[in-house]
Scaffold this motif. Structure first.
Motif, short mmCIF file in Angstrom:
data_model
loop_
_atom_site.label_atom_id
_atom_site.label_comp_id
_atom_site.label_asym_id
_atom_site.label_seq_id
_atom_site.Cartn_x
_atom_site.Cartn_y
_atom_site.Cartn_z
N ALA A 170 0.83 -1.21 0.00
CA ALA A 170 0.00 0.00 0.00
C ALA A 170 0.86 1.26 0.00
O ALA A 170 0.58 2.23 -0.72
CB ALA A 170 -0.93 0.00 1.21
N VAL A 171 1.93 1.24 0.80
CA VAL A 171 2.84 2.39 0.86
C VAL A 171 3.55 2.56 -0.48
O VAL A 171 3.70 3.67 -1.00
CB VAL A 171 3.86 2.21 2.00
CG1 VAL A 171 4.95 3.29 1.93
CG2 VAL A 171 3.16 2.24 3.34
N ARG A 172 3.99 1.44 -1.06
CA ARG A 172 4.69 1.48 -2.34
C ARG A 172 3.80 2.09 -3.42
O ARG A 172 4.23 2.95 -4.19
CB ARG A 172 5.13 0.06 -2.71
CG ARG A 172 6.15 0.02 -3.82
CD ARG A 172 6.87 -1.33 -3.87
NE ARG A 172 5.94 -2.45 -3.98
CZ ARG A 172 5.84 -3.42 -3.10
NH1 ARG A 172 6.61 -3.43 -2.02
NH2 ARG A 172 4.98 -4.41 -3.28
N GLU A 173 2.55 1.64 -3.50
CA GLU A 173 1.63 2.15 -4.51
C GLU A 173 1.32 3.63 -4.29
O GLU A 173 1.18 4.40 -5.26
CB GLU A 173 0.34 1.33 -4.49
CG GLU A 173 0.53 -0.09 -5.00
CD GLU A 173 -0.74 -0.91 -4.88
OE1 GLU A 173 -1.79 -0.33 -4.50
OE2 GLU A 173 -0.70 -2.13 -5.16
N GLU A 174 1.19 4.05 -3.05
CA GLU A 174 0.89 5.45 -2.76
C GLU A 174 2.05 6.36 -3.17
O GLU A 174 1.86 7.43 -3.77
CB GLU A 174 0.59 5.62 -1.27
CG GLU A 174 0.32 7.05 -0.83
CD GLU A 174 -1.00 7.59 -1.33
OE1 GLU A 174 -1.34 8.74 -0.98
OE2 GLU A 174 -1.70 6.89 -2.09
N ILE A 175 3.28 5.94 -2.86
CA ILE A 175 4.44 6.77 -3.24
C ILE A 175 4.60 6.81 -4.75
O ILE A 175 4.93 7.86 -5.32
CB ILE A 175 5.72 6.24 -2.56
CG1 ILE A 175 5.62 6.46 -1.04
CG2 ILE A 175 6.96 6.91 -3.12
CD1 ILE A 175 6.83 5.99 -0.26
N LEU A 176 4.34 5.70 -5.42
CA LEU A 176 4.40 5.70 -6.90
C LEU A 176 3.34 6.64 -7.48
O LEU A 176 3.60 7.36 -8.45
CB LEU A 176 4.20 4.28 -7.43
CG LEU A 176 5.39 3.33 -7.28
CD1 LEU A 176 4.98 1.90 -7.63
CD2 LEU A 176 6.55 3.78 -8.17
N ARG A 177 2.13 6.63 -6.89
CA ARG A 177 1.08 7.53 -7.37
C ARG A 177 1.48 8.99 -7.18
O ARG A 177 1.33 9.82 -8.08
CB ARG A 177 -0.23 7.26 -6.61
CG ARG A 177 -1.39 8.14 -7.06
CD ARG A 177 -2.53 8.12 -6.07
NE ARG A 177 -2.17 8.72 -4.78
CZ ARG A 177 -2.09 10.04 -4.58
NH1 ARG A 177 -2.32 10.89 -5.56
NH2 ARG A 177 -1.78 10.50 -3.38
N ILE A 178 2.01 9.31 -6.00
CA ILE A 178 2.45 10.68 -5.73
C ILE A 178 3.57 11.08 -6.67
O ILE A 178 3.59 12.19 -7.21
CB ILE A 178 2.89 10.81 -4.26
CG1 ILE A 178 1.70 10.64 -3.32
CG2 ILE A 178 3.57 12.16 -4.02
CD1 ILE A 178 2.08 10.59 -1.85
N ASN A 179 4.50 10.16 -6.91
CA ASN A 179 5.63 10.46 -7.80
C ASN A 179 5.15 10.77 -9.21
O ASN A 179 5.62 11.73 -9.84
CB ASN A 179 6.59 9.27 -7.82
CG ASN A 179 7.83 9.54 -8.67
OD1 ASN A 179 8.59 10.46 -8.39
ND2 ASN A 179 8.02 8.74 -9.70
N ASP A 180 4.22 9.98 -9.73
CA ASP A 180 3.71 10.23 -11.09
C ASP A 180 3.07 11.61 -11.19
O ASP A 180 3.29 12.35 -12.16
CB ASP A 180 2.67 9.16 -11.46
CG ASP A 180 3.32 7.83 -11.76
OD1 ASP A 180 4.53 7.81 -12.04
OD2 ASP A 180 2.61 6.80 -11.72
N ASP A 181 2.26 11.96 -10.19
CA ASP A 181 1.55 13.23 -10.22
C ASP A 181 2.50 14.42 -10.09
O ASP A 181 2.47 15.37 -10.88
CB ASP A 181 0.50 13.26 -9.11
CG ASP A 181 -0.34 14.52 -9.14
OD1 ASP A 181 -0.80 14.89 -10.23
OD2 ASP A 181 -0.52 15.15 -8.08
N VAL A 182 3.38 14.35 -9.08
CA VAL A 182 4.26 15.48 -8.80
C VAL A 182 5.31 15.64 -9.89
O VAL A 182 5.67 16.76 -10.27
CB VAL A 182 4.94 15.28 -7.42
CG1 VAL A 182 6.01 16.33 -7.18
CG2 VAL A 182 3.89 15.34 -6.33
N ARG A 183 5.81 14.54 -10.43
CA ARG A 183 6.81 14.60 -11.49
C ARG A 183 6.26 15.31 -12.73
O ARG A 183 6.93 16.14 -13.34
CB ARG A 183 7.26 13.18 -11.83
CG ARG A 183 8.41 13.08 -12.81
CD ARG A 183 8.81 11.62 -12.96
NE ARG A 183 7.66 10.79 -13.27
CZ ARG A 183 7.66 9.46 -13.18
NH1 ARG A 183 8.73 8.82 -12.75
NH2 ARG A 183 6.58 8.76 -13.50
N ALA A 184 5.02 14.99 -13.09
CA ALA A 184 4.41 15.64 -14.25
C ALA A 184 4.25 17.14 -14.02
O ALA A 184 4.53 17.95 -14.91
CB ALA A 184 3.05 15.01 -14.55
#
Length: 506
Positions: free
Chosen positions: A452-466
């Motif tokens: 769950a933590v891994r998926e949340e950080i990946l989601r945040i990374n995709d959004d913030v990186r864009a």
């Protein structure tokens, strides 16, 4: 061929960012810093380099500059750390460019006259566009299937070929005063170097950013006051203030700076997007950038062949307008793109704009300059371009990483999934070293974390990186808008007369 090498060098580095990071065990921001530092060294020393060319001979300075660039290329073949890249590629290669660029422009100016000179300037610009066109493709292919080191080895081979044919280049003797303005040279290095170095330090999260920028601004102000003082005393300054009394020269130099800020900002943001956000290797990144580089090449060639048919100011206005439209169209595409092909149409539009600018600005700025002043005029023009490129690279990289750190920290703190201790760790890591990371890199780092933590950080990374990449693209967009405004001013000026004295042009 020399101009080809100058441009293709940065293209190779841009499309090979992820491979260089992996092979040298460094970070994306570290490689970005090396790229911007190379342009910074060139900008900081280019006025001094133009004076050296006047004193030792333009052709000799051209040769020394090529040798310096060759040393940088060979060092890239052998480098085992980022430190070696910074010393030999960024510093030695940057000093080589500081000698090479103004000497090249002075040799072109002294070897041709009238319409022929305008066309040759356009062809030199077209050679830069050829490098921009093939650089990402060639660099991407070699990096993917061989090694990025081989690409720089081929660059060294091209430099050897240029040096082998140096007897075909006839020297253009300097006929002006040969005295050296040491204080002016020091102030020029402090001024241009301090501003961009301050932005680079900000990008790396270092301290004393304000002090460095203040030193740079004071250096530039001091340089302006110093050259005016030497002119009043009858001494020869590093740069003749009379050049800046010519409205076409002032506008041309400022447009050169804005064009390079836009190019630098785009060429740091787009490769990072392709290699980090989409996970592309160097080959796919090069293919995705091909619409920009190929359209830039085509537009420069067409505009070069049609030199003289339309007012330069009109072509420059069209160029900056197309650049603005293309970059603006990229902004909504970046967060939604799942393939580099989504960028193709905006990149073609922006590339056509850059090609029109490349074909016109050198001739507009330098053609009217009389022979005695062309060395320092070429130095100022080259300094403006190198300063703009280094500023665009550094500024886009800095705002991208600052936006990344701020956005990731904010979203991590607001997350309902991340445990409190993970939120604190994320904030601490980003304060120390914000870095653009691919999903694959994050998955590897988060291997021990709960799903769950891994998926949340990946989601945040995709959004913030864009979002961070969108913010970085505001740098070329802003430079393009300023260029459009300046182009309207160009249209109100008379077209420069080849060979006229700068003081009489206004």
């Amino acid at each position: 061929m020399a101009m080809f090498v100058l441009v293709v060098d940065t293209s190779f580095m841009n499309v090979s960012i992820s491979a260089v990071v992996h092979d040298l065990g460094t970070s994306v921001s570290g490689v970005q810093t090396a790229i911007a530092l190379e342009a910074l060294v060139s900008a900081a020393f280019i006025l001094l380099g133009s004076k050296v060319g006047d004193l030792v001979g333009r052709r000799r300075a051209y040769v020394i500059g090529l040798v310096g660039y060759g040393i940088g290329a060979v060092a890239m073949m052998l480098a085992q750390s980022l430190v070696a890249v910074v010393i030999f590629w960024s510093v030695v290669g940057g000093l080589g460019a500081a000698l090479l660029l103004p000497a090249m422009q002075a040799l072109v100016h002294g070897s041709f006259e009238g319409t022929a000179r305008t066309k040759v300037y356009a062809l030199v610009g077209a050679s830069a566009s050829v490098a921009a066109a093939v650089g990402p493709l060639l660099g991407g292919f070699i990096t993917t299937y061989l090694s990025w080191r081989v690409a720089f080895g081929l660059e060294a081979v091209v430099i050897v070929v240029v040096l082998a044919g140096i007897r075909l280049v006839h020297d253009v003797p300097f006929t002006g005063d040969r005295s050296v303005d040491v204080v002016g040279a020091v102030l020029s290095v402090l001024g241009m170097g301090g501003v961009v170095l301050g932005v680079l330090v900000w990008q790396e999260g270092g301290e004393a950013v304000g002090i460095l920028v203040a030193v740079g601004v004071l250096g530039l102000v001091g340089l302006a006051r110093w050259v005016l003082r030497r002119e009043r005393r009858g001494a020869v300054p590093l740069v003749d203030p009379a050049l800046f009394r010519s409205p076409p020269f002032r506008v041309g130099v400022s447009q050169q700076t804005l064009q390079q800020v836009a190019l630098g900002g785009a060429m740091i943001a787009l490769p990072v997007f392709l290699q980090m956000a989409l996970g592309y290797d160097a080959m796919l990144a090069g293919l995705s950038l091909a619409p920009l580089s190929l359209s830039m090449f085509a537009a420069a060639i067409v505009a070069g062949h049609r030199a003289g048919r339309r007012r330069p100011a009109t072509i420059v206005l069209a160029g900056f307008s197309l650049l603005v439209v293309g970059v603006a169209a990229l902004l909504p595409v970046v967060p939604r793109a799942t393939s580099g092909w989504y960028l193709a149409v905006p990149l073609v539009v922006a590339g056509c704009g850059l090609g029109l600018l490349v074909s016109q600005l050198n001739a507009f700025t330098l053609s009217p300059i009389e022979e005695e002043r062309v060395g320092e005029a070429a130095g100022v023009n080259s300094a403006a371009g190198s300063f703009g490129l280094s500023l665009g690279l550094a500024l886009a990289g800095a705002v991208m990483l600052a936006s990344l750190a701020r956005g990731f920290t904010a979203q991590a703190q607001d997350s309902l999934v991340l445990p409190p201790e993970d939120k604190a760790q994320v904030s601490q890591v980003l304060e120390e070293d914000a870095e653009v990371m691919s999903d694959a890199q994050l998955v590897e780092l988060l291997a021990d974390e709960p799903a769950a933590v891994r998926e949340e950080i990946l989601r945040i990374n995709d959004d913030v990186r864009a979002r961070a990449l969108q913010v970085a693209l505001l740098v070329p967009l802003g430079a393009g808008l300023l260029g459009v405004a300046q182009a309207f001013r160009m249209r109100r000026l008379p077209d420069p007369v080849p060979g006229a004295a700068p003081a009489t042009l206004g």
